[in-house]
Design an enzyme around this catalytic site. Sequence first.
Site, short mmCIF file in Angstrom:
data_model
loop_
_atom_site.label_atom_id
_atom_site.label_comp_id
_atom_site.label_asym_id
_atom_site.label_seq_id
_atom_site.Cartn_x
_atom_site.Cartn_y
_atom_site.Cartn_z
N ASN A 30 1.06 -1.61 -0.26
CA ASN A 30 -0.03 -0.45 -0.04
C ASN A 30 0.88 1.35 0.08
O ASN A 30 1.51 1.33 1.07
CB ASN A 30 -1.32 -0.05 1.32
CG ASN A 30 -1.65 0.55 0.76
OD1 ASN A 30 -1.40 2.55 1.67
ND2 ASN A 30 -2.70 1.09 1.14
N ASN B 110 -2.81 4.56 -2.93
CA ASN B 110 -3.59 4.85 -2.03
C ASN B 110 -3.86 6.31 -2.39
O ASN B 110 -3.17 6.97 -1.52
CB ASN B 110 -3.44 4.27 -0.72
CG ASN B 110 -4.50 4.41 0.72
OD1 ASN B 110 -5.40 5.51 0.08
ND2 ASN B 110 -4.00 4.58 2.01
N CYS C 120 -6.61 8.50 1.18
CA CYS C 120 -6.32 9.25 1.96
C CYS C 120 -5.72 10.87 2.22
O CYS C 120 -6.43 10.85 1.42
CB CYS C 120 -5.24 8.60 2.83
SG CYS C 120 -3.70 8.86 1.77
N LYS D 16 -6.61 2.62 -4.57
CA LYS D 16 -7.90 2.25 -3.79
C LYS D 16 -8.56 4.11 -3.90
O LYS D 16 -7.27 5.13 -3.96
CB LYS D 16 -7.15 2.49 -2.26
CG LYS D 16 -8.59 3.00 -1.14
CD LYS D 16 -7.54 2.33 -0.09
CE LYS D 16 -8.38 2.85 1.44
NZ LYS D 16 -7.51 2.02 2.47
#
Length: 112
Positions: free
Chosen positions: A22, A50, A53, A88
């Site tokens: 990740n 990712n 976030c 993501k």
Amino acid sequence: ERVLNHELVELKKVFHKKVIANIGGSTEEDYIESVKRISTSDMIGAIELNISCPNVKEGGIGFGTNPETAYNLTKKIKEITDLPVYVKLSPNVTDIKIIAKAVEKGEFIKIS
């Protein structure tokens, strides 16, 4: 460096399968450098990019909330690794389909 030189070495002793790394970052350069480094490990089977976030804003726009930024980052990551890349996405957008389509477009533009 600690993940490469310690965590993955220890993990390999007990877990004999590849893992998904990740990757997050505050800048595009953070993502690129991290993917370049982690892709060298034989323990990594895929990259999870990712962008969901709360990243530090780049130019006032987060990676996962702007289709152009998401596209550009995905495209650049695909250019530097042969590993599968999963992105993501952030649910904190008005229309996630726009971001998903931008990422998909970036996913399939790999320069060989």
